[in-house]
Design a protein around this motif. Sequence first.
Motif, mmCIF file in Angstrom:
data_model
loop_
_atom_site.group_PDB
_atom_site.id
_atom_site.type_symbol
_atom_site.label_atom_id
_atom_site.label_comp_id
_atom_site.label_asym_id
_atom_site.label_seq_id
_atom_site.Cartn_x
_atom_site.Cartn_y
_atom_site.Cartn_z
ATOM 1 N N PRO A 162 0.829 -1.206 0.000
ATOM 2 C CA PRO A 162 0.000 0.000 0.000
ATOM 3 C C PRO A 162 0.860 1.253 0.000
ATOM 4 C CG PRO A 162 -0.839 -1.599 1.577
ATOM 5 C CD PRO A 162 0.479 -2.131 1.110
ATOM 6 N N GLY A 163 0.493 2.209 -0.840
ATOM 7 C CA GLY A 163 1.222 3.466 -0.914
ATOM 8 C C GLY A 163 2.401 3.446 -1.861
ATOM 9 N N SER A 164 2.787 2.271 -2.368
ATOM 10 C CA SER A 164 3.901 2.190 -3.319
ATOM 11 C C SER A 164 3.458 2.742 -4.673
ATOM 12 C CB SER A 164 4.368 0.747 -3.477
ATOM 13 O OG SER A 164 3.356 -0.031 -4.111
ATOM 14 N N PRO A 165 4.408 3.139 -5.536
ATOM 15 C CA PRO A 165 4.018 3.673 -6.851
ATOM 16 C C PRO A 165 3.135 2.716 -7.649
ATOM 17 C CG PRO A 165 6.322 4.157 -6.420
ATOM 18 C CD PRO A 165 5.857 3.261 -5.308
ATOM 19 N N LEU A 166 3.428 1.408 -7.581
ATOM 20 C CA LEU A 166 2.602 0.461 -8.314
ATOM 21 C C LEU A 166 1.190 0.376 -7.738
ATOM 22 C CD1 LEU A 166 5.103 -2.442 -9.072
ATOM 23 C CD2 LEU A 166 3.950 -0.977 -10.737
ATOM 24 N N ALA A 167 1.074 0.423 -6.413
ATOM 25 C CA ALA A 167 -0.250 0.408 -5.792
ATOM 26 C C ALA A 167 -1.052 1.644 -6.197
ATOM 27 C CB ALA A 167 -0.118 0.331 -4.278
ATOM 28 N N LEU A 168 -0.398 2.787 -6.231
ATOM 29 C CA LEU A 168 -1.070 4.020 -6.645
ATOM 30 C C LEU A 168 -1.493 3.951 -8.102
ATOM 31 C CD1 LEU A 168 1.200 6.645 -4.844
ATOM 32 C CD2 LEU A 168 -1.068 5.826 -4.129
ATOM 33 N N ARG A 169 -0.649 3.315 -8.927
ATOM 34 C CA ARG A 169 -0.983 3.184 -10.347
ATOM 35 C C ARG A 169 -2.179 2.258 -10.539
ATOM 36 N NH1 ARG A 169 -1.899 5.374 -15.029
ATOM 37 N NH2 ARG A 169 -1.369 4.049 -16.820
ATOM 38 N N ILE A 170 -2.213 1.168 -9.796
ATOM 39 C CA ILE A 170 -3.350 0.264 -9.888
ATOM 40 C C ILE A 170 -4.630 0.981 -9.463
ATOM 41 C CG2 ILE A 170 -4.398 -1.789 -8.847
ATOM 42 C CD1 ILE A 170 -1.604 -3.039 -8.809
ATOM 43 N N ALA A 171 -4.550 1.772 -8.394
ATOM 44 C CA ALA A 171 -5.719 2.531 -7.946
ATOM 45 C C ALA A 171 -6.173 3.518 -9.013
ATOM 46 C CB ALA A 171 -5.398 3.262 -6.646
ATOM 47 N N ALA A 172 -5.211 4.161 -9.686
ATOM 48 C CA ALA A 172 -5.552 5.105 -10.747
ATOM 49 C C ALA A 172 -6.213 4.397 -11.922
ATOM 50 C CB ALA A 172 -4.296 5.844 -11.208
ATOM 51 N N LEU A 173 -5.715 3.199 -12.264
ATOM 52 C CA LEU A 173 -6.318 2.444 -13.357
ATOM 53 C C LEU A 173 -7.728 1.994 -12.990
ATOM 54 C CD1 LEU A 173 -3.308 0.251 -14.557
ATOM 55 C CD2 LEU A 173 -4.314 2.219 -15.721
ATOM 56 N N ASP A 174 -7.920 1.600 -11.744
ATOM 57 C CA ASP A 174 -9.273 1.240 -11.293
ATOM 58 C C ASP A 174 -10.216 2.437 -11.405
ATOM 59 O OD1 ASP A 174 -9.086 -1.476 -10.674
ATOM 60 O OD2 ASP A 174 -8.175 -1.083 -8.726
ATOM 61 N N GLU A 175 -9.676 3.625 -11.152
ATOM 62 C CA GLU A 175 -10.488 4.843 -11.185
ATOM 63 C C GLU A 175 -10.969 5.154 -12.602
ATOM 64 O OE1 GLU A 175 -12.495 8.151 -9.808
ATOM 65 O OE2 GLU A 175 -11.511 6.573 -8.640
ATOM 66 N N ILE A 176 -10.091 4.936 -13.594
ATOM 67 C CA ILE A 176 -10.462 5.266 -14.975
ATOM 68 C C ILE A 176 -10.917 4.041 -15.754
ATOM 69 C CG2 ILE A 176 -8.869 7.210 -15.071
ATOM 70 C CD1 ILE A 176 -7.023 5.475 -16.818
ATOM 71 N N ASP A 177 -11.063 2.896 -15.062
ATOM 72 C CA ASP A 177 -11.406 1.660 -15.750
ATOM 73 C C ASP A 177 -12.699 1.824 -16.538
ATOM 74 O OD1 ASP A 177 -10.957 -0.899 -16.530
ATOM 75 O OD2 ASP A 177 -11.856 -1.825 -14.765
ATOM 76 N N LEU A 178 -12.708 1.274 -17.737
ATOM 77 C CA LEU A 178 -13.847 1.419 -18.619
ATOM 78 C C LEU A 178 -14.983 0.489 -18.212
ATOM 79 C CD1 LEU A 178 -11.925 1.443 -22.001
ATOM 80 C CD2 LEU A 178 -12.768 3.402 -20.735
ATOM 81 N N LYS A 179 -16.177 0.975 -18.322
ATOM 82 C CA LYS A 179 -17.354 0.145 -18.115
ATOM 83 C C LYS A 179 -17.904 -0.194 -19.505
ATOM 84 C CE LYS A 179 -16.982 0.531 -13.686
ATOM 85 N NZ LYS A 179 -15.673 1.212 -13.690
ATOM 86 N N SER A 180 -17.348 -1.244 -20.080
ATOM 87 C CA SER A 180 -17.743 -1.625 -21.428
ATOM 88 C C SER A 180 -18.771 -2.744 -21.398
ATOM 89 C CB SER A 180 -16.513 -2.068 -22.230
ATOM 90 O OG SER A 180 -15.829 -3.096 -21.552
#
Length: 364
Positions: A162-180
């Motif tokens: 938690p809090g690592s750059p990769l964790a933050l990136r995963i959270a960001a991707l979840d935030e913009i994840d497409l609802k297709s």
Amino acid sequence: MSLAALNKIDVTVSLAADVVAAIEIQPRVRPPLARLFAGKQASLLLEVLPRLFALCAAAQQTALLCAIETARDQVATRTTEQHRIALIVIERIADLLRGLFVGHVAQDIASAAAIRVLMRRMSALLGSAQPAWGSAQCEETARIVAALNALGMSNEGDAVRPGSPLALRIAALDEIDLKSIPAGHSFLSVADDLNIIKRLLVDGATFCYCPDLDGHVPETGPWARRMTRYRLSPSPTGAAERLRARIAEALRLCAWLKAGAQIDSAEHGIIERYKLGPGRAAAAVECARGRLYHAVELDPQGRISRFEFLAPTEWNFHPRGPLVRSLLGAVLTARRRRDAVDAVIASLDPCVGFTLKFREVGDA
């Protein structure tokens, strides 16, 4: 400059009231290896091939070498086989990590020095790989694993700190994840090899530019391998899940190297060979981006009379493939549309560059 640097994939996304109505993919121009190789001695090609590919050079060379050996009825020793698998695995880890760090945490200045040291260690490990895997390589792999842990990649499953750059990136991707629109998923595997190889030799370049398996276009790569290996449900799916799959695979492969790179515990199907008749054979190699195929025919003098190859990118960036299925029907607001589509493309990791364009069309 490598042949791969001379071509790219063009992606055009058509939007109707912020909904993805269509995706057009102009495929890359494949390097004309069949023409370049025709009439050449196979031994010469084995020396040239790694210089033609900036990515997955070891996988490309291994696929061609295994196909040629099988066409000649030659059998590799167990030690040679272990060495080749280790090279494929090291190269795969390096490519997975390069995609993780360059594509996802390139802006994290605090991690930059540690990432550079880690990638130098990976290059050194690839260069030091010997026919007999030894304690020195195991110890170097252990240091690489420690470096990955320090960068936030955990040995516990596919978790990240938690809090690592990769964790933050995963959270960001979840935030913009497409609802297709939910789409069916299929995944390329060793079970498909013979079907694909037959099509390679029957249809040649026509099949290579637009491959399919009985009308469907499976995904290949880390996420596909994870779904197949553990028989998981492909839900949820998206850029964040593909990133998690990369992390988990890099750690799993490092653990195999660290434990001694034993051939008996190697990944199923990582290198496969197929004898197709006198002077004819093919090989499949599981590389970072997915399953790679080479098929050859040799004349009585040992020269290449036919050569066909099929790379993972042709599946993942097929006009009816995983990229299209991930995007079609998704809602893209103007604020996030480029970031969201870029993330999906990056998660499929094309072996060449790409362009991305948007256009507005009538109502969906």
